[in-house]
Design a protein around this motif. Structure first.
Motif, short mmCIF file in Angstrom:
data_model
loop_
_atom_site.label_atom_id
_atom_site.label_comp_id
_atom_site.label_asym_id
_atom_site.label_seq_id
_atom_site.Cartn_x
_atom_site.Cartn_y
_atom_site.Cartn_z
N ASN A 2 48.64 44.67 38.28
CA ASN A 2 47.43 45.57 38.51
C ASN A 2 46.79 45.08 37.81
OD1 ASN A 2 47.02 46.87 36.03
ND2 ASN A 2 49.29 47.39 36.65
N GLY A 3 45.07 45.21 37.79
CA GLY A 3 44.64 44.49 37.34
C GLY A 3 44.37 45.57 35.72
N GLN A 4 44.49 46.79 35.47
CA GLN A 4 45.00 46.62 33.39
C GLN A 4 46.02 45.86 33.19
OE1 GLN A 4 47.06 49.90 32.59
NE2 GLN A 4 45.20 50.97 31.75
N GLU A 5 46.99 45.36 33.99
CA GLU A 5 48.33 44.67 33.26
C GLU A 5 46.82 42.60 33.75
OE1 GLU A 5 51.86 43.43 35.66
OE2 GLU A 5 51.76 45.38 35.65
N ALA A 6 46.26 42.31 33.79
CA ALA A 6 45.48 41.56 34.49
C ALA A 6 44.94 41.23 33.44
CB ALA A 6 44.67 41.44 35.80
N LEU A 7 43.95 42.20 33.05
CA LEU A 7 42.38 42.36 31.97
C LEU A 7 43.33 41.97 30.08
CD1 LEU A 7 40.73 45.64 32.98
CD2 LEU A 7 39.91 43.14 32.91
N HIS A 8 44.77 42.29 30.94
CA HIS A 8 45.41 42.29 29.38
C HIS A 8 46.45 41.05 29.07
CE1 HIS A 8 48.40 42.99 25.60
NE2 HIS A 8 49.01 42.83 26.39
N VAL A 9 46.55 40.20 30.17
CA VAL A 9 46.80 38.94 30.49
C VAL A 9 45.56 37.88 29.84
CG1 VAL A 9 47.67 36.77 31.77
CG2 VAL A 9 49.02 39.65 31.79
N ILE A 10 44.35 38.38 30.14
CA ILE A 10 43.23 37.53 30.04
C ILE A 10 42.92 37.86 28.94
CG2 ILE A 10 40.73 37.52 30.61
CD1 ILE A 10 41.62 38.24 34.04
N GLU A 11 42.58 38.69 27.78
CA GLU A 11 42.06 38.75 27.21
C GLU A 11 43.58 37.91 25.96
OE1 GLU A 11 43.26 42.31 23.43
OE2 GLU A 11 41.94 42.88 25.49
N GLN A 12 44.92 38.44 26.03
CA GLN A 12 45.68 37.34 25.18
C GLN A 12 46.07 35.78 25.99
OE1 GLN A 12 49.71 38.83 27.13
NE2 GLN A 12 50.18 39.61 25.30
N GLU A 13 45.20 34.99 26.82
CA GLU A 13 44.67 34.05 26.82
C GLU A 13 44.54 33.59 26.99
OE1 GLU A 13 47.40 31.41 28.71
OE2 GLU A 13 49.25 33.44 28.16
N CYS A 14 43.03 34.26 26.56
CA CYS A 14 41.82 33.81 25.84
C CYS A 14 41.52 33.00 25.25
CB CYS A 14 40.60 34.60 26.85
SG CYS A 14 40.34 34.27 28.49
N GLN A 15 42.12 34.39 23.43
CA GLN A 15 42.84 34.30 22.22
C GLN A 15 43.36 32.91 21.91
OE1 GLN A 15 43.63 38.11 20.97
NE2 GLN A 15 41.40 39.28 21.41
N LYS A 16 45.03 32.75 23.06
CA LYS A 16 45.44 31.57 22.63
C LYS A 16 45.48 30.56 22.49
CE LYS A 16 49.20 33.12 24.94
NZ LYS A 16 50.65 32.82 25.45
N THR A 17 44.98 30.53 23.78
CA THR A 17 44.84 28.66 24.35
C THR A 17 43.64 28.72 25.19
OG1 THR A 17 46.19 29.53 26.33
CG2 THR A 17 46.84 28.45 24.30
N SER A 18 43.56 29.02 26.40
CA SER A 18 42.11 29.40 27.07
C SER A 18 42.32 30.46 28.13
CB SER A 18 41.99 27.82 27.61
OG SER A 18 43.02 27.16 28.51
#
Length: 137
Positions: A38-54
């Motif tokens: 869902n969109g909420q999970e997507a926001l969380h994944v994006i936040e994690q990925e953008c901080q971690k790698t790209s």
């Protein structure tokens, strides 16, 4: 062809996610295929990925989902994207769009619509149009 660092699939249908992930992995177009239901999970994944790698350069987003649908995701995500100044391609994957939804989506940061199911040809068109890349042969 240089692989994309990651692609994010956002869909509440587990079968659709499984099949799309299988297709993308088989085509070897990304180093990693991420999935959110869902969109909420997507926001969380994006936040994690953008901080971690790209940040994922490509998001394939369903419109109708529980918790946070695709339109709500885009409304929340747009200010985040602008703040991060990321060039992320978002393509809506759907079975059909109500004219009311189409009107709302026109003002949001998406680069296109595709009808489900995702196919090799569709992936090739996305890569060519937005990333100037061809599918591996």
């Amino acid at each position: 062809m240089e692989k994309l660092p990651s692609i994010l699939l956002v869909d509440d249908d587990k079968t659709t996610n499984f099949l799309n992930r299988l297709l993308l992995e088989d085509l070897q177009v990304a180093q990693q295929v991420l999935v959110a239901e869902n969109g909420q999970e997507a926001l969380h994944v994006i936040e994690q990925e953008c901080q971690k790698t790209s940040c994922p350069p490509l998001i394939l987003l369903d419109v109708n989902m529980p918790v946070m649908n695709g339109i709500e995701f885009l409304e929340t995500y747009a200010p985040i994207k602008q703040a991060a100044e990321q060039s992320i391609v978002i393509v809506m994957l759907t079975t059909s769009l109500h004219p009311r939804d189409m009107a709302r989506l026109e003002s949001l940061p998406i680069q296109g619509f595709l009808n489900k199911p995702l196919t090799k040809q569709m992936v090739g068109e996305i890569l060519q149009k937005h990333f100037k890349q061809e599918l591996p042969t």
